[in-house]
Design a protein around this motif. Structure first.
Motif, short mmCIF file in Angstrom:
data_model
loop_
_atom_site.label_atom_id
_atom_site.label_comp_id
_atom_site.label_asym_id
_atom_site.label_seq_id
_atom_site.Cartn_x
_atom_site.Cartn_y
_atom_site.Cartn_z
N ARG A 60 43.04 -21.47 10.21
CA ARG A 60 44.42 -21.96 10.17
C ARG A 60 45.43 -20.92 9.70
N ASP A 61 44.98 -19.92 8.94
CA ASP A 61 45.91 -18.87 8.52
C ASP A 61 46.36 -18.01 9.69
N ARG A 62 45.61 -18.04 10.78
CA ARG A 62 45.97 -17.28 11.97
C ARG A 62 46.79 -18.12 12.96
N LEU A 63 46.82 -19.41 12.74
CA LEU A 63 47.52 -20.32 13.65
C LEU A 63 48.92 -20.62 13.14
N PRO A 64 49.81 -21.06 14.01
CA PRO A 64 51.18 -21.37 13.58
C PRO A 64 51.20 -22.38 12.43
N PRO A 65 52.02 -22.17 11.43
CA PRO A 65 52.03 -23.06 10.26
C PRO A 65 52.44 -24.48 10.59
N THR A 66 53.16 -24.68 11.68
CA THR A 66 53.59 -26.03 12.06
C THR A 66 52.57 -26.76 12.93
N LEU A 67 51.54 -26.05 13.36
CA LEU A 67 50.53 -26.65 14.23
C LEU A 67 49.69 -27.66 13.46
N GLN A 68 49.49 -28.84 14.04
CA GLN A 68 48.66 -29.87 13.43
C GLN A 68 47.22 -29.75 13.91
N GLU A 69 46.29 -29.97 13.00
CA GLU A 69 44.87 -29.86 13.33
C GLU A 69 44.50 -30.73 14.52
N ALA A 70 44.98 -31.98 14.52
CA ALA A 70 44.62 -32.90 15.58
C ALA A 70 45.10 -32.41 16.95
N ASP A 71 46.28 -31.81 17.00
CA ASP A 71 46.81 -31.30 18.27
C ASP A 71 45.99 -30.11 18.76
N TRP A 72 45.61 -29.24 17.83
CA TRP A 72 44.81 -28.06 18.19
C TRP A 72 43.44 -28.46 18.71
N ILE A 73 42.78 -29.36 18.01
CA ILE A 73 41.45 -29.80 18.42
C ILE A 73 41.51 -30.55 19.74
N ALA A 74 42.55 -31.36 19.92
CA ALA A 74 42.69 -32.09 21.19
C ALA A 74 42.83 -31.12 22.36
N ALA A 75 43.56 -30.03 22.16
CA ALA A 75 43.73 -29.04 23.22
C ALA A 75 42.41 -28.34 23.52
N ILE A 76 41.64 -28.01 22.49
CA ILE A 76 40.34 -27.38 22.68
C ILE A 76 39.42 -28.32 23.47
N ASN A 77 39.39 -29.58 23.07
CA ASN A 77 38.52 -30.54 23.75
C ASN A 77 38.93 -30.71 25.21
N ARG A 78 40.22 -30.71 25.47
CA ARG A 78 40.70 -30.85 26.85
C ARG A 78 40.21 -29.70 27.72
N HIS A 79 40.29 -28.48 27.19
CA HIS A 79 39.81 -27.31 27.95
C HIS A 79 38.30 -27.38 28.14
N TYR A 80 37.59 -27.84 27.12
CA TYR A 80 36.13 -27.91 27.22
C TYR A 80 35.70 -28.92 28.28
N VAL A 81 36.25 -30.12 28.21
CA VAL A 81 35.87 -31.17 29.16
C VAL A 81 36.20 -30.73 30.58
N ALA A 82 37.34 -30.07 30.76
CA ALA A 82 37.72 -29.60 32.09
C ALA A 82 36.73 -28.59 32.63
N GLY A 83 36.08 -27.83 31.74
CA GLY A 83 35.15 -26.79 32.17
C GLY A 83 33.69 -27.19 32.11
N ARG A 84 33.41 -28.48 31.91
CA ARG A 84 32.03 -28.94 31.66
C ARG A 84 31.08 -28.62 32.80
N HIS A 85 31.57 -28.51 34.02
CA HIS A 85 30.67 -28.26 35.15
C HIS A 85 30.14 -26.83 35.17
N SER A 86 30.66 -25.98 34.29
CA SER A 86 30.14 -24.62 34.18
C SER A 86 28.98 -24.53 33.19
N LEU A 87 28.67 -25.62 32.50
CA LEU A 87 27.63 -25.60 31.48
C LEU A 87 26.25 -25.39 32.10
N VAL A 88 25.41 -24.69 31.35
CA VAL A 88 24.04 -24.39 31.79
C VAL A 88 23.07 -24.94 30.75
N ALA A 89 22.04 -25.61 31.21
CA ALA A 89 21.03 -26.18 30.30
C ALA A 89 20.20 -25.08 29.67
#
Length: 225
Positions: A60-89
């Motif tokens: 968080r010290d590297r992230l914008p001070p106004t950024l909320q944890e929930a918003d950051w994690i939601a964005a990460i999850n959105r990118h992950y779910v969108a890329g799920r078809h690239s996953l390898v077992a």
């Protein structure tokens, strides 16, 4: 078939069933760039086995001070779910899960990821129908290394914890399983060798098919190429 004292398997997912670290890293970097922070200097395996609440505290010290944890994690999850078809077992993961399902051995998943990530992983692997239930970070009061997730898994299975084999690829997960009383198995992949240090291990394996011997199913189904 050899009789054993084990009745079920509790799988970690990230790094144990699916090679998700590359996608997790890409999603974290892409989401952080949306908020003006470049994290491309971080190593790919920087946060292996660490749930996102602690990753937020570490970054968080590297992230914008106004950024909320929930918003950051939601964005990460959105990118992950969108890329799920690239996953390898992980090699052997899908075969062993399906084999144990055919043998009637209960299997559950216990993850430090949120529900959206857990569901995306299981969908990408195509093994959702083989898993009795899954426990995500959203389902517990504390994530790994707390014993809470694995304790919940044993309770929902209605089994004595010592009769459940937990398969993990990080010391964080091993500590969680061990503290909950499960038989902790560490999957050594070469990339996670240092994670076994100082972890209360019951057994180390480098091939998921070795679980068949542990569960007494090695004569029922043969390893596939």
């Amino acid at each position: 078939m050899t009789r054993t004292r084990f009745s079920a398997v509790a799988w970690d997912i990230d790094g144990t069933l699916v090679d998700s670290e590359p996608l997790h890293h890409r999603a974290l970097v892409a989401a952080s760039l949306e908020f003006g922070t470049d994290l491309r200097d971080l190593p790919d395996m920087a946060f292996r086995g660490i749930h996102m609440g602690n990753v937020w505290l570490m970054l968080r010290d590297r992230l914008p001070p106004t950024l909320q944890e929930a918003d950051w994690i939601a964005a990460i999850n959105r990118h992950y779910v969108a890329g799920r078809h690239s996953l390898v077992a992980i090699p052997g993961a899908v075969d062993i899960v399906r084999d144990l399902h055919l043998l009637g051995i209960p299997q559950v998943c216990v993850s430090n990821s949120c529900r959206a990530i857990v569901d995306a992983n299981l969908e990408a692997l195509g093994v959702s129908s083989c898993i009795d239930f899954s426990i995500s970070l959203d389902d517990v009061s504390e994530g790994k290394p707390s014993p809470v997730p694995y304790r919940m898994a044993a309770e929902r299975l209605d089994l004595v914890p010592e009769t459940v084999v937990a398969v993990e690829d990080s010391s964080t997960g091993v500590r969680s399983a061990h503290a909950a009383g499960l038989y902790a198995v560490f999957l050594s992949t070469g990339e996670n060798a240092g994670h076994a240090e100082n972890a209360p291990l019951a057994r180390v394996i480098d091939n998921l098919f070795l679980l068949r011997e542990l569960l007494g199913t090695e004569h029922a189904l043969s390893p596939q190429a």
